[in-house]
Design a protein around this motif. Structure first.
Motif, PDB file in Angstrom:
ATOM      1  N   MET A   1       0.828  -1.207   0.000  1.00 22.04           N
ATOM      2  CA  MET A   1       0.000   0.000   0.000  1.00 22.04           C
ATOM      3  C   MET A   1       0.866   1.261   0.000  1.00 22.04           C
ATOM      4  O   MET A   1       0.625   2.211  -0.756  1.00 22.04           O
ATOM      5  N   GLU A   2       1.870   1.305   0.854  1.00 18.38           N
ATOM      6  CA  GLU A   2       2.781   2.457   0.901  1.00 18.38           C
ATOM      7  C   GLU A   2       3.547   2.596  -0.413  1.00 18.38           C
ATOM      8  O   GLU A   2       3.773   3.709  -0.902  1.00 18.38           O
ATOM      9  N   ASP A   3       3.952   1.476  -0.991  1.00 22.18           N
ATOM     10  CA  ASP A   3       4.652   1.531  -2.280  1.00 22.18           C
ATOM     11  C   ASP A   3       3.758   2.117  -3.357  1.00 22.18           C
ATOM     12  O   ASP A   3       4.202   2.919  -4.192  1.00 22.18           O
ATOM     13  N   PHE A   4       2.480   1.740  -3.354  1.00 18.09           N
ATOM     14  CA  PHE A   4       1.551   2.277  -4.343  1.00 18.09           C
ATOM     15  C   PHE A   4       1.408   3.791  -4.184  1.00 18.09           C
ATOM     16  O   PHE A   4       1.424   4.546  -5.160  1.00 18.09           O
ATOM     17  N   ARG A   5       1.233   4.242  -2.914  1.00 20.03           N
ATOM     18  CA  ARG A   5       1.075   5.683  -2.677  1.00 20.03           C
ATOM     19  C   ARG A   5       2.349   6.439  -3.068  1.00 20.03           C
ATOM     20  O   ARG A   5       2.283   7.512  -3.702  1.00 20.03           O
ATOM     21  N   ARG A   6       3.499   5.883  -2.732  1.00 21.19           N
ATOM     22  CA  ARG A   6       4.751   6.561  -3.080  1.00 21.19           C
ATOM     23  C   ARG A   6       4.957   6.628  -4.593  1.00 21.19           C
ATOM     24  O   ARG A   6       5.382   7.654  -5.138  1.00 21.19           O
ATOM     25  N   THR A   7       4.684   5.532  -5.260  1.00 24.37           N
ATOM     26  CA  THR A   7       4.827   5.546  -6.729  1.00 24.37           C
ATOM     27  C   THR A   7       3.848   6.528  -7.361  1.00 24.37           C
ATOM     28  O   THR A   7       4.166   7.203  -8.353  1.00 24.37           O
ATOM     29  N   TYR A   8       2.628   6.618  -6.808  1.00 23.99           N
ATOM     30  CA  TYR A   8       1.655   7.580  -7.329  1.00 23.99           C
ATOM     31  C   TYR A   8       2.184   9.009  -7.172  1.00 23.99           C
ATOM     32  O   TYR A   8       2.129   9.818  -8.117  1.00 23.99           O
ATOM     33  N   GLN A   9       2.704   9.345  -5.978  1.00 24.92           N
ATOM     34  CA  GLN A   9       3.250  10.693  -5.777  1.00 24.92           C
ATOM     35  C   GLN A   9       4.462  10.940  -6.682  1.00 24.92           C
ATOM     36  O   GLN A   9       4.618  12.022  -7.262  1.00 24.92           O
ATOM     37  N   ARG A  10       5.305   9.921  -6.828  1.00 21.30           N
ATOM     38  CA  ARG A  10       6.494  10.095  -7.656  1.00 21.30           C
ATOM     39  C   ARG A  10       6.129  10.296  -9.121  1.00 21.30           C
ATOM     40  O   ARG A  10       6.686  11.171  -9.802  1.00 21.30           O
ATOM     41  N   MET A  11       5.168   9.519  -9.621  1.00 22.74           N
ATOM     42  CA  MET A  11       4.748   9.669 -11.010  1.00 22.74           C
ATOM     43  C   MET A  11       4.073  11.009 -11.246  1.00 22.74           C
ATOM     44  O   MET A  11       4.222  11.615 -12.313  1.00 22.74           O
ATOM     45  N   CYS A  12       3.341  11.511 -10.237  1.00 26.53           N
ATOM     46  CA  CYS A  12       2.730  12.842 -10.371  1.00 26.53           C
ATOM     47  C   CYS A  12       3.817  13.919 -10.462  1.00 26.53           C
ATOM     48  O   CYS A  12       3.710  14.868 -11.262  1.00 26.53           O
TER      49      CYS A  12
END
Length: 672
Positions: free
Chosen positions: A1-12
């Motif tokens: 879950m944390e990896d998904f949120r971090r990747t989402y912020q990074r891709m943004c």
């Protein structure tokens, strides 16, 4: 879950897109779970593109809910294209997103490429508006081999879309549950789906209510689905039985191997014991021989003690004899043990052979039962096919009538604008038409009463003629038997001709009744159209319709009362005939000398009465079947009215929701 949120912020950050706070909050709330719920979130195109890129490498979420997210065509395309290579998402919910042509094409590609998605929810969308896009979706569904649940409720699928879906169902072999409620499939679409379901063997649950499909096709679809479910259950049971039998066979083989190993171990042990016993005996013999040698040397050295040595030798010989007897006993015991072991082996082998024969018999019985079940299934399929063909042949009239009604509905929709100007004149014309219909029904009832009275008079005349003929036959039974037989033949021919004429008149009357019913149905359909268009303005029409319905019910009650009177009259005639037969039997007992001659005439009279009874019963059954057909037609008309009213209400609600959703999507789109 944390990896998904971090990747989402990074891709943004990498794409220069603003992070949507609502999405981050939802990701924080769903910690530790495998379900991502973004329902109700207004997702922009940029966020959809970022989520699609993140879903390409995601390995956490197995269920994704994107219902009521107001997805645009481009956003849906980017997001769904990101799920092409995903290997974890098994459930995808896209309810209420107003998906159209491009989204349908992308969904078809998703179904063709993705190999893990098992459930897809597309309720309250518009996938079926564009035929080409929906055909692409159907091609993807046909090539898919993983999807088991598909929800297509309220997607505006017409009969052409249903035909495309039927083609995909013929090729698909994994879909088990399909929901097509509240679409516009119609009669043609229902038939195409019926043909597809008859060929498909995996679909076990189909929801198709609210599609304006006739009841016969719905029943046929239910039977086909039930047949598929029964086949699946039989296949599962056969698989379970085969698995159980294979397990039992494996267990028996393992038991045989174990028994064989145990036997080999026991044989080895016995061999070791025999070798040990033989070694001990050889040691004893060597020791005895050494003692003898010592004694011989003692005899040679000490000649004075010969007597003692002889006694010792005698004792040694006795000991040797005893040892020989012991060896013989041991050998006999070993032979007996070997014989017992051989017998036990033979018994075990016989038991193994019996078990194998029993298992083979059970397997043969199971195969025979499977063949019998397959034959029964084939017979049931043949019967179902014959029954369906008969049903389709019998109900062609209904299809023609429904097609005519649909054509008239289309013409009426074109003439709505002209009829709005002429509402007042139409109301007056409707009143006059209703009065004419009532007059026509009254005339028809009077004519039916007259015909019934004429029939009663004819039956009474026939009864009188039969009584006269009976009296003549009794008077001239002794002298003119041949004349009586000729008269009876004439009476039979006359009765047959009268019955044929009566049947022809009944058929003509039934045709006239059907024509009048059809005219009444046409007028009722016209009234229904005018009432559906002017419900808000013309509330008085409902009251007038209630009055007409009451009149129709009163007329039906009068018809039923007349039918009861007719039945009572027929029963009275039957009672009179039975009384006459009783009088004839009494006269026959009085005339003892003429029993043999009159018995033939009485038998012929009984045959005539039985024929009359059968004819009356046949006519009554025909009348009852006609009344049931009329009732069924009226029930179908009422059902069609209710279905059309429901469709109109659903169309109004759908249009209102679409207008409200489009206005909200236009004004409530998020700012970048």
């Amino acid at each position: 879950m944390e990896d998904f949120r971090r990747t989402y912020q990074r891709m943004c950050k990498e794409g220069g897109v603003e992070v949507q706070e609502s999405v981050l909050a939802q990701l924080q709330e769903t910690r530790g779970s495998s379900r991502l719920d973004l329902s109700g979130q207004s997702l922009s195109v940029d966020t959809c593109s970022v989520l699609g890129k993140v879903f390409q490498k995601d390995t956490v979420f197995t269920e994704v809910s994107l219902s009521d997210c107001m997805l645009s065509e481009e956003g849906a395309k980017v997001l769904l294209s990101g799920l092409f290579a995903n290997m974890t998402v098994k459930v995808l919910d896209l309810k209420g997103n107003n998906l159209r042509s491009t989204a349908a094409e992308v969904l078809g590609k998703l179904l063709a490429r993705n190999k893990t998605l098992k459930r897809l929810v597309l309720e309250w969308n518009a996938v079926g508006i564009w035929d080409e896009a929906f055909s692409m979706f159907c091609e993807g569904l046909a090539s898919n081999s993983v999807l088991t649940h598909l929800d297509l409720r309220n997607n505006q699928i017409n009969h052409q879309g249903a035909a495309e879906l039927a083609l995909s169902l013929r090729r698909n072999s994994s879909l088990q549950v399909l929901d097509l409620r509240w679409n516009n499939i119609g009669l043609l679409g229902g038939r195409s789906l019926l043909e597809a379901v008859q060929q498909n063997k995996t679909l076990t649950h189909l929801e198709i209510a609210g599609n304006n499909i006739p009841s016969d096709t719905l029943r046929a679809l239910e039977q086909a689905i039930k047949h598929n479910s029964d086949k699946q259950s039989t296949v599962r049971e056969s698989r379970k039985r085969t698995q159980v039998l294979s397990r039992e066979i494996r267990q028996l083989k393992e038991e045989k191997g174990r028994q064989f190993l145990n036997l080999m171990e026991t044989i080895d042990k016995q061999r070791e014991e025999m070798g040990h016993s033989s070694r001990s005996t050889s040691l004893h013999v060597g020791q005895l021989q050494e003692a003898l040698n010592e004694r011989k040397s003692a005899v040679n050295s000490i000649t004075a003690k010969l007597q003692m040595t002889e006694a010792a030798l005698a004792l040694a010989e006795q000991k040797n004899h005893n040892l020989g007897e012991l060896l013989a006993r041991i050998k006999t015991e070993r032979e007996e043990q070997r014989e017992q072991q051989s017998k036990e082996r033979k018994k075990e082998q016989e038991e193994v052979v019996l078990r194998e024969s029993k298992l083979l018999r059970e397997i043969q019985n199971t195969t025979d039962t499977n063949l019998q079940l397959k034959n029964k299934v084939e017979e049931m399929e043949r019967r179902c096919k014959t029954q369906q063909q008969q049903i389709f042949e019998l109900k062609q009239e209904l299809t023609n009538s429904t097609a005519e009604l649909k054509l008239r509905l289309a013409q009426a929709e074109d003439r709505l604008e002209m009829e709005k100007r002429r509402t007042k004149q139409a109301l007056e014309d409707m009143d006059s038409l209703r009065q004419k219909e009532v007059d026509h029904l009254n005339r028809h009832l009077e004519e039916s009463e007259r015909t019934l009275q004429e029939r009663i008079f004819k039956l009474e005349g026939q009864r009188i003629q039969l009584e006269e003929e009976l009296s003549r036959a009794k008077a001239a039974c002794v002298t003119e038997r041949a004349q009586a037989e000729e008269e009876l033949g004439k009476v039979r021919t006359q009765v047959r001709l009268e019955e044929q004429q009566h049947v022809a008149s009944l058929e003509e009357k039934l045709r006239s009744v059907r024509q009048s019913r059809q005219e009444v149905q046409v007028h009722c359909s016209q009234q229904k159209q005018t009432i559906a268009d002017l419900q808000a303005k013309n509330s008085q029409k409902c009251i007038e319709l209630d009055g007409l319905r009451r009149r129709i019910e009163e007329l039906q009650q009068e018809l039923s009362a007349k039918d009861q009177e007719k039945v009572a009259e027929v029963a009275r005639v039957k009672v009179e005939l039975q009384e006459q037969i009783g009088h004839l039997q009494a006269e026959r007992t009085a005339q003892g000398g003429l029993k043999g001659k009159i018995s033939a005439l009485e038998r012929e009279m009984k045959a005539l009465t039985s024929n009359h009874r059968e004819a009356i019963l046949d006519k009554e059954s025909e009348l009852a079947s006609l009344l049931e057909k009329l009732r069924l037609r009226e029930a179908e008309i009422q059902r069609m009215r209710e279905d059309e009213a429901q469709r109109a209400s659903y169309l109004q609600s759908a249009i209102l929701t679409y207008v409200q959703g489009s206005s909200l999507g236009h004004y409530g789109s998020p700012k970048k």
